[in-house]
Design a protein around this motif. Sequence first.
Motif, PDB file in Angstrom:
ATOM      1  N   PHE A 104       5.748   7.738  -6.644  1.00 57.07           N
ATOM      2  CA  PHE A 104       7.002   8.035  -5.953  1.00 57.07           C
ATOM      3  C   PHE A 104       8.202   7.848  -6.873  1.00 57.07           C
ATOM      4  CE2 PHE A 104       3.936   6.604  -2.866  1.00 57.07           C
ATOM      5  CZ  PHE A 104       4.115   7.432  -1.787  1.00 57.07           C
ATOM      6  N   ASN A 108       7.863   2.202  -5.095  1.00 58.58           N
ATOM      7  CA  ASN A 108       7.191   1.711  -3.892  1.00 58.58           C
ATOM      8  C   ASN A 108       6.036   0.767  -4.194  1.00 58.58           C
ATOM      9  OD1 ASN A 108       8.958   3.241  -2.499  1.00 58.58           O
ATOM     10  ND2 ASN A 108       7.522   4.845  -1.927  1.00 58.58           N
ATOM     11  N   PHE A 110       4.333  -2.928  -3.929  1.00 54.76           N
ATOM     12  CA  PHE A 110       4.409  -3.903  -2.846  1.00 54.76           C
ATOM     13  C   PHE A 110       5.006  -5.195  -3.404  1.00 54.76           C
ATOM     14  CE2 PHE A 110       0.450  -1.397  -1.832  1.00 54.76           C
ATOM     15  CZ  PHE A 110       1.128  -0.506  -1.017  1.00 54.76           C
ATOM     16  N   HIS A 112       5.559  -8.145  -2.412  1.00 52.81           N
ATOM     17  CA  HIS A 112       5.041  -9.483  -2.118  1.00 52.81           C
ATOM     18  C   HIS A 112       3.693  -9.723  -2.800  1.00 52.81           C
ATOM     19  CE1 HIS A 112       3.110  -6.781   0.614  1.00 52.81           C
ATOM     20  NE2 HIS A 112       2.324  -7.713   1.094  1.00 52.81           N
ATOM     21  N   VAL A 126     -10.443   0.003   0.323  1.00 52.19           N
ATOM     22  CA  VAL A 126     -10.735   1.391   0.668  1.00 52.19           C
ATOM     23  C   VAL A 126     -12.026   1.847  -0.012  1.00 52.19           C
ATOM     24  CG1 VAL A 126      -9.864   3.749   0.644  1.00 52.19           C
ATOM     25  CG2 VAL A 126      -8.281   1.847   0.958  1.00 52.19           C
TER      26      VAL A 126
ATOM     27  N   LYS B 274      10.872   2.701   4.183  1.00 55.72           N
ATOM     28  CA  LYS B 274       9.839   3.655   4.564  1.00 55.72           C
ATOM     29  C   LYS B 274       8.822   3.839   3.440  1.00 55.72           C
ATOM     30  CE  LYS B 274       9.845   8.121   6.879  1.00 55.72           C
ATOM     31  NZ  LYS B 274       9.952   9.340   6.074  1.00 55.72           N
ATOM     32  N   GLY B 275       9.288   3.680   2.211  1.00 55.13           N
ATOM     33  CA  GLY B 275       8.407   3.849   1.053  1.00 55.13           C
ATOM     34  C   GLY B 275       7.204   2.927   1.075  1.00 55.13           C
ATOM     35  N   GLN B 276       7.357   1.740   1.666  1.00 57.51           N
ATOM     36  CA  GLN B 276       6.229   0.816   1.732  1.00 57.51           C
ATOM     37  C   GLN B 276       5.121   1.381   2.619  1.00 57.51           C
ATOM     38  OE1 GLN B 276       5.885  -2.386   0.149  1.00 57.51           O
ATOM     39  NE2 GLN B 276       7.444  -1.374  -1.070  1.00 57.51           N
ATOM     40  N   GLU B 278       4.684   4.577   3.203  1.00 54.06           N
ATOM     41  CA  GLU B 278       4.147   5.773   2.548  1.00 54.06           C
ATOM     42  C   GLU B 278       3.211   5.418   1.410  1.00 54.06           C
ATOM     43  OE1 GLU B 278       7.598   7.955   1.480  1.00 54.06           O
ATOM     44  OE2 GLU B 278       7.827   8.834   3.474  1.00 54.06           O
ATOM     45  N   ALA B 279       3.596   4.403   0.620  1.00 54.66           N
ATOM     46  CA  ALA B 279       2.743   4.016  -0.507  1.00 54.66           C
ATOM     47  C   ALA B 279       1.391   3.527   0.012  1.00 54.66           C
ATOM     48  CB  ALA B 279       3.424   2.926  -1.324  1.00 54.66           C
ATOM     49  N   ALA B 280       1.419   2.750   1.107  1.00 51.87           N
ATOM     50  CA  ALA B 280       0.164   2.240   1.662  1.00 51.87           C
ATOM     51  C   ALA B 280      -0.694   3.391   2.178  1.00 51.87           C
ATOM     52  CB  ALA B 280       0.454   1.240   2.783  1.00 51.87           C
ATOM     53  N   GLU B 281      -0.044   4.354   2.833  1.00 51.30           N
ATOM     54  CA  GLU B 281      -0.798   5.502   3.353  1.00 51.30           C
ATOM     55  C   GLU B 281      -1.358   6.347   2.217  1.00 51.30           C
ATOM     56  OE1 GLU B 281       1.804   7.563   6.029  1.00 51.30           O
ATOM     57  OE2 GLU B 281       1.961   5.784   7.289  1.00 51.30           O
ATOM     58  N   ALA B 282      -0.534   6.558   1.191  1.00 45.33           N
ATOM     59  CA  ALA B 282      -0.972   7.408   0.083  1.00 45.33           C
ATOM     60  C   ALA B 282      -2.179   6.803  -0.635  1.00 45.33           C
ATOM     61  CB  ALA B 282       0.177   7.616  -0.897  1.00 45.33           C
ATOM     62  N   LEU B 283      -2.297   5.462  -0.586  1.00 44.46           N
ATOM     63  CA  LEU B 283      -3.456   4.822  -1.221  1.00 44.46           C
ATOM     64  C   LEU B 283      -4.701   4.920  -0.360  1.00 44.46           C
ATOM     65  CD1 LEU B 283      -1.853   1.621  -2.719  1.00 44.46           C
ATOM     66  CD2 LEU B 283      -3.012   3.412  -3.988  1.00 44.46           C
ATOM     67  N   LEU B 285      -5.081   3.419   2.664  1.00 45.51           N
ATOM     68  CA  LEU B 285      -5.329   2.265   3.526  1.00 45.51           C
ATOM     69  C   LEU B 285      -5.309   2.710   4.990  1.00 45.51           C
ATOM     70  CD1 LEU B 285      -3.013  -0.434   1.889  1.00 45.51           C
ATOM     71  CD2 LEU B 285      -5.463  -0.185   1.621  1.00 45.51           C
ATOM     72  N   PHE B 293      -1.919  -5.998   5.447  1.00 43.32           N
ATOM     73  CA  PHE B 293      -1.711  -6.398   4.050  1.00 43.32           C
ATOM     74  C   PHE B 293      -0.304  -6.106   3.548  1.00 43.32           C
ATOM     75  CE2 PHE B 293      -6.413  -5.451   3.685  1.00 43.32           C
ATOM     76  CZ  PHE B 293      -6.760  -6.786   3.753  1.00 43.32           C
ATOM     77  N   ILE B 294       0.288  -5.031   4.053  1.00 41.79           N
ATOM     78  CA  ILE B 294       1.552  -4.589   3.473  1.00 41.79           C
ATOM     79  C   ILE B 294       2.727  -4.821   4.416  1.00 41.79           C
ATOM     80  CG2 ILE B 294       2.756  -2.630   2.430  1.00 41.79           C
ATOM     81  CD1 ILE B 294       0.174  -3.521   0.988  1.00 41.79           C
ATOM     82  N   PRO B 297       3.096  -8.884   6.386  1.00 44.35           N
ATOM     83  CA  PRO B 297       3.505  -9.974   5.486  1.00 44.35           C
ATOM     84  C   PRO B 297       4.964  -9.849   5.057  1.00 44.35           C
ATOM     85  CG  PRO B 297       1.397  -9.098   4.791  1.00 44.35           C
ATOM     86  CD  PRO B 297       1.897  -8.196   5.882  1.00 44.35           C
ATOM     87  N   GLN B 298       5.410  -8.624   4.839  1.00 45.31           N
ATOM     88  CA  GLN B 298       6.806  -8.461   4.425  1.00 45.31           C
ATOM     89  C   GLN B 298       7.758  -8.536   5.606  1.00 45.31           C
ATOM     90  OE1 GLN B 298       7.690  -5.569   1.203  1.00 45.31           O
ATOM     91  NE2 GLN B 298       5.647  -4.820   1.642  1.00 45.31           N
TER      92      GLN B 298
END
Lengths: 264, 381
Positions: A104, A108, A110, A112, A126, B274-276, B278-283, B285, B293-294, B297-298
């Motif tokens: 991106f 983006n 994470f 934490h 996954v 929103k990027g958090q 999207e990044a999780a979805e793109a991976l 998860l 996990f994402i 916690p935040q």
Amino acid sequence: MSAALDTETHIASSIRADAPPAILLDKVNKWYGSMHVLRDISLQVATGERVVVCGPSGSGKSTMIRCINRLEQHQEGRIVVDGTELTDDVRALDAIRREVGMVFQSFNLFPHLTILENCTLAPIWVRHMPKKEAEELAMHYLTRVKIPDQARKYPGQLSGGQQQRVAIARALCMKPKIMLFDEPTSALDPEMIKEVLDTMVGLAEDGMTMICVTHEMGFARQVADRVVFMDRGEVVEQGAPEQLFSNPSTERLQTFLSQILRGH
Amino acid sequence: MSDIPLTTSVAGVPEAAAPRQPPALTTGPAAWLRANLFSSWLNTAVTLVLGYFIVRYAISFVDWAFINAIWSVENNQTQACRALKASADPGACWAVITEKHRFILFGTYPYEEHWRPAIVCLLFTGLYIVSAMRRFWRWELAIIWAVTLITIGILMWGGVFGLSYVPQERWGGLPITLILATFGLAFAFPLAILVALGRRSSMPAIRVLCIAYVELIRGVPLISLLFMASVMFPLFLPEGLNIDKLLRAQVAVILFAGAYLAEVVRGGLQALPKGQYEAAEALGLSYWQKTGFIILPQALRLVIPPLVNTFIGFFKDTSLVLIIGIFDLLTAGKTAIVEPAWQGFGVEVYIAISVIYFIYCFAMSRYSQNLEAELNRHRVR
């Protein structure tokens, strides 16, 4: 700007014409409300092909690339990725997202999780990879993007360029067949752009199928098999970088190129 | 081109400037006093006037609470206390606490069995302390909770292991407050997370259900919920089936706290870029992996201050159960001074109860500040 990017020599093409197309977009349309943001986009990307998408802001290039792993949903037409059509079927989507890595504009990462945890999370959960193996894989890719010594730090402790390289490593840890780059250098300071582009050139040399939305024309010249120019939601022109940049056949591309080049 | 900013910035740094001491009179207590209390004639006047009142009332409070106070009396003979209260130089009658502290703490629980609720209070407090320590944050903590809560149940009810049976109607005081608060928040918090997630769900039925729950519960006072739980709810139950009054109040507290906490959690979910997501979805998860996990916690870290704010509010709101006749700490305190000999010593009793509430609430507040600093370390370079 990208001095060490060798814009004179184009790296060897790795297109595999025998393989089925990696990505196929067939008359894709999308609207935001009543705004028509993608108009009849048809695009075919072969396995191993490297496509650079450029165009003025608001031309729909980011939206198109985000439709490919369904961060945005298209409303008409067909998108087939790695032989699987994108539908509402969640299983198909999960399968596609496993094979498609995305980088991106705003990294983006994470915040934490440590760099290493950022890279191992998806392989472990996954791909169901054992933790030790995932960590070795992550270190392998972090070494490739030249930041193995930062593995225990948090993203906030890294520079923008380093963060973006971590984001690339994170995507690679899923061993994707296709990589999507959504303006990966637009949020970076000039001196950090090169380190990210170098990483991407290295990836291209390995024969990765890539779609990259970028304004880095030097990168496009060196790496792209094909450049796609988009404007107002349409694909206006496409072709080999040399041909497109030296002989733009439409006025829109001429205007765009003159604006881009003035900036350099 | 990329080299240019680098070289200029390096050239701009003077070589080895020797460190200097800050100028005198910008640090130290004298400078602090001058800057904050006596910076202008107006500030000086305000400081002096406020200083006068603070010192004056502090002196008379110390006189009242400690110097003139009576700490104990013989056989409920409160004449000395009453005389002191009416005198020109009054003092506190802490004898009411000395005399009644067991009733205030444990209510109408059988006197000889008071050691049982006392242990329960210690167990609860121990449970809070263990749960607060990060090194105990693993799945074994759930077992510790289960065992402790079962032990607490056995101690309060009795009827096994040679302990005499004590019906719930006789429970009272601090254990009731701790039971309501602990179970209330322990159940309300997970409920709140689910409701907050549900409000942002893409499935309309779930979203509507969650919105309805939050709006309905938030729209009525806790008191009316407690009334409904204690008066109306039994009317709908079949003849002979009777659910414990404390349990009904407990459910009302959980539902109420859940609605408020859900909105706090939702605030955290919305504050996350929103990027958090999207990044999780793109991976690749899944929804629950992404959430667990994402996102959570935040999001929860972001809302620690309002979360603890709500926790503290609810710890004290448990005292509202007095209106349906449950004997919590505050009700027990009120009842303790009903006896004619001790009427009129409410101030002392309320101060004592406030101190107990304050200890728990202040501990929560300090702990949250600590936790916030600890968990947000990753944001500090």
